[in-house]
Design an enzyme around this catalytic site. Structure first.
Site, PDB file in Angstrom:
ATOM      1  N   LEU A 348       0.862  -1.176   0.000  1.00  0.00           N
ATOM      2  CA  LEU A 348       0.000   0.000   0.000  1.00  0.00           C
ATOM      3  C   LEU A 348       0.898   1.226   0.000  1.00  0.00           C
ATOM      4  O   LEU A 348       1.984   1.214   0.587  1.00  0.00           O
ATOM      5  CB  LEU A 348      -0.893   0.028   1.250  1.00  0.00           C
ATOM      6  CG  LEU A 348      -1.942  -1.074   1.396  1.00  0.00           C
ATOM      7  CD1 LEU A 348      -2.681  -0.919   2.727  1.00  0.00           C
ATOM      8  CD2 LEU A 348      -2.934  -1.052   0.243  1.00  0.00           C
ATOM      9  N   ASP A 349       0.444   2.307  -0.651  1.00  0.00           N
ATOM     10  CA  ASP A 349       1.196   3.562  -0.599  1.00  0.00           C
ATOM     11  C   ASP A 349       1.394   3.984   0.854  1.00  0.00           C
ATOM     12  O   ASP A 349       0.582   3.659   1.726  1.00  0.00           O
ATOM     13  CB  ASP A 349       0.442   4.669  -1.333  1.00  0.00           C
ATOM     14  CG  ASP A 349       0.365   4.440  -2.830  1.00  0.00           C
ATOM     15  OD1 ASP A 349       1.164   3.628  -3.341  1.00  0.00           O
ATOM     16  OD2 ASP A 349      -0.493   5.066  -3.474  1.00  0.00           O
ATOM     17  N   GLN A 350       2.450   4.728   1.109  1.00  0.00           N
ATOM     18  CA  GLN A 350       2.732   5.186   2.462  1.00  0.00           C
ATOM     19  C   GLN A 350       1.540   5.921   3.076  1.00  0.00           C
ATOM     20  O   GLN A 350       1.214   5.732   4.248  1.00  0.00           O
ATOM     21  CB  GLN A 350       3.957   6.098   2.474  1.00  0.00           C
ATOM     22  CG  GLN A 350       4.341   6.597   3.863  1.00  0.00           C
ATOM     23  CD  GLN A 350       5.582   7.468   3.839  1.00  0.00           C
ATOM     24  OE1 GLN A 350       6.071   7.839   2.790  1.00  0.00           O
ATOM     25  NE2 GLN A 350       6.111   7.791   5.003  1.00  0.00           N
ATOM     26  N   THR A 352      -1.625   5.590   2.287  1.00  0.00           N
ATOM     27  CA  THR A 352      -2.841   4.778   2.309  1.00  0.00           C
ATOM     28  C   THR A 352      -2.837   3.880   3.536  1.00  0.00           C
ATOM     29  O   THR A 352      -1.811   3.283   3.882  1.00  0.00           O
ATOM     30  CB  THR A 352      -2.935   3.913   1.045  1.00  0.00           C
ATOM     31  OG1 THR A 352      -2.877   4.757  -0.109  1.00  0.00           O
ATOM     32  CG2 THR A 352      -4.228   3.118   1.011  1.00  0.00           C
ATOM     33  N   ARG A 449      -5.742   6.440  -7.019  1.00  0.00           N
ATOM     34  CA  ARG A 449      -5.549   7.885  -6.901  1.00  0.00           C
ATOM     35  C   ARG A 449      -5.649   8.566  -8.265  1.00  0.00           C
ATOM     36  O   ARG A 449      -6.274   9.627  -8.399  1.00  0.00           O
ATOM     37  CB  ARG A 449      -4.197   8.169  -6.232  1.00  0.00           C
ATOM     38  CG  ARG A 449      -4.110   7.602  -4.824  1.00  0.00           C
ATOM     39  CD  ARG A 449      -2.700   7.582  -4.263  1.00  0.00           C
ATOM     40  NE  ARG A 449      -2.226   8.906  -3.896  1.00  0.00           N
ATOM     41  CZ  ARG A 449      -1.097   9.128  -3.222  1.00  0.00           C
ATOM     42  NH1 ARG A 449      -0.345   8.112  -2.834  1.00  0.00           N
ATOM     43  NH2 ARG A 449      -0.730  10.357  -2.928  1.00  0.00           N
TER      44      ARG A 449
END
Length: 503
Positions: A348-350, A352, A449
């Site tokens: 997961l993105d930082q 998120t 996103r």
């Protein structure tokens, strides 16, 4: 400063404003645009370029390059070149058919000789020997004729190829010459872009990028708004105070840029330059060096000897970064010191938050990874969008590719992008925002996103998106549910979490 009407600009572009303090102590501002000058903008009070590229007759090198390009185009479009290529294709087809036909005839003749050899077995010895010798002589003669014919057809091919090759060699030679001249010209241009900083140091574009580990600067390096603003400030002994860059005009089809919204300087072209130009100036700490997940707990949602499912908080890295080692990966390693294998199955993105599966052994990792590759794992995200979208549900298909000049941002490209598919469903609407459910079928970087923010998608950035929208306290994107088959038992695992934000 009054900017032109949106409709009067031929295309959108980045504009920048730098608040400065003059040597007399007065506050003021400077303005700049990114890219080459357009006639519609010449009347505006923008600072000049770091280096004004010569044009027309003042640009003799470009005149030579354009002349070579014209010669190449003339050769490529000439009737002689086109007709010789057409003739070559005809000859290649003809000779191929002729050779195949000759081989076919030779094969039939051989089969007839073989039949006559069999019949000769019943003849008297003298007649049999005479007939076999005659058949062998005929076979050798036919073989020689076939080889001679094939050589002549191949020679015909080569002559036709040579005619085309002579023209193509000339074209290739011109292209090599053009490439050499373009390379030397580009190098000279980069040497002319000399950037200052507050310490009085001067470096050209080649030196700046070489210091950053980049051998050849990207095209357009130094033509963005930020370098122009700082250059003008340093040249006039002004002290930079604050910088803001924003998009003005229609949105592009690839990148996510909204009229009037602020965006940071690009990394590919500006980061090396600004690293030099900002020396000697007090700036905010680099957010890449700050561990936003340091004081946050990693919640365990499920665990057994094969895997663990965690609820990653926003701000925590999925895997260790270049500067920050604390991550889901290192936390799980500390909690399960006997774990083996790559462990991290997906990321997961930082910014998120939400559910992540971590394998505790190689076998589980391989089987889980296979489920992700087969897209049999069902993931559901919840997000809050910056505005209402007036759609209840639908599908977004926008192919994505890395923006190499602005990592890690992604952009839409129907020509080079990888397929990306997202299903969405509106859960709740408010006057200014929308709570939405997102189900990604593919797992491209920044897929949700970009699909939300892009004008060809929902055209509504996720709240708190500091890359594609407006920064806030946190990114309102949460991996809320996941459903998959246990890698060992085959049991269906369905995990769901509470939302850490509300509409």
């Amino acid at each position: 400063m009054e900017l032109p009407e949106l409709e009067s600009l031929p295309k959108g572009r980045m504009l920048g404003v730098l608040v400065v303090k003059t040597k007399e102590g007065a506050l003021g501002y400077l303005s700049a645009y990114s890219g080459e000058l357009q006639a519609e903008l010449e009347i505006m009070p923008f600072v000049p370029p770091v280096y004004q590229l010569p044009k027309g007759e003042n640009f003799p090198e470009m005149v030579q390059i354009n002349s070579i390009s014209t010669e190449v185009r003339t050769l490529e479009e000439s009737e002689g070149y086109i007709s010789t290529k057409i003739e070559l294709q005809q000859i290649l087809k003809e000779t191929e058919v002729n050779i195949l036909e000759a081989k076919k005839k030779a094969k039939i003749a051989k089969e007839k000789r073989d039949e006559l050899r069999k019949k000769a077995d019943g003849l008297p010895e003298n007649e049999r020997k005479y007939q076999l010798d005659e058949l062998n002589r005929q076979g050798a003669h036919d073989g020689m004729d076939l080889r001679r014919y094939i050589r002549s057809e191949n020679l015909r091919r080569e002559k036709a190829k040579e005619v085309v090759r002579e023209i193509e060699n000339r074209i290739d030679g011109l292209k090599v010459l053009r490439r050499e001249k373009s390379g030397k010209l580009q190098e000279a241009i980069f040497e002319s872009f000399v950037f200052m900083n507050n310490l009085g140091e001067r470096k050209n574009a080649l030196e700046v990028f070489n210091d950053f580990g980049v051998e050849v600067p990207p095209a357009g390096a130094g033509e963005c708004a930020a370098p122009k603003l700082f250059q003008y400030a340093f040249q006039h002994l002004m002290t930079p105070i604050a910088l803001a860059e924003f998009w003005w005009g229609p949105s592009p089809n690839s990148e996510i840029r909204e009229h009037g919204k602020f965006y940071p300087a690009c990394k590919g072209k500006c980061q090396p330059i600004l690293a030099h130009m900002l020396k000697g100036i007090q700036v905010k700490p680099n957010p890449l060096l700050e561990n936003f997940g340091e004081d946050k707990d990693l919640e365990i949602l499920f665990e057994d000897e094969h895997l663990v499912i965690v609820n990653k908080p926003s701000g925590m890295l999925s895997v260790s970064g270049r500067y920050i080692k604390d991550s889901v990966q290192t936390r799980v390693q500390q909690l399960y010191p006997k774990a083996t294998g790559p462990m991290i199955v997906h990321r997961l993105d930082q910014d998120t938050s939400g559910i992540m599966i971590v394998a505790l052994n190689k076998a589980s990792h391989k089987r889980l990874q296979q489920q992700f590759l087969e897209r049999s794992i069902q993931k559901t995200y919840m997000a809050i969008l910056e505005k209402p979208i007036h759609k209840s549900s639908g599908v977004i298909e926008l192919p994505l590719i890395l923006d190499i000049n602005n990592r890690p941002m992604q952009m839409v490209s129907y020509k080079h992008g990888k397929p990306a598919l997202t299903h969405y469903e509106v859960v709740e609407e408010a006057a200014l925002r929308t709570l939405i459910k997102l189900r990604p079928v593919t797992g491209r970087s920044h897929q949700l996103r970009v699909h939300c923010a892009h004008k060809l998608g929902l055209h509504a950035p996720i709240v708190g998106d500091n890359l594609y929208g407006t920064p806030e306290k946190r990114l309102c994107l949460h991996a809320q549910q996941i459903k998959f088959s246990h890698p060992v038992t085959g049991e269906t695992i369905h995990i769901k979490t509470d939302l850490p934000f509300s509409l």
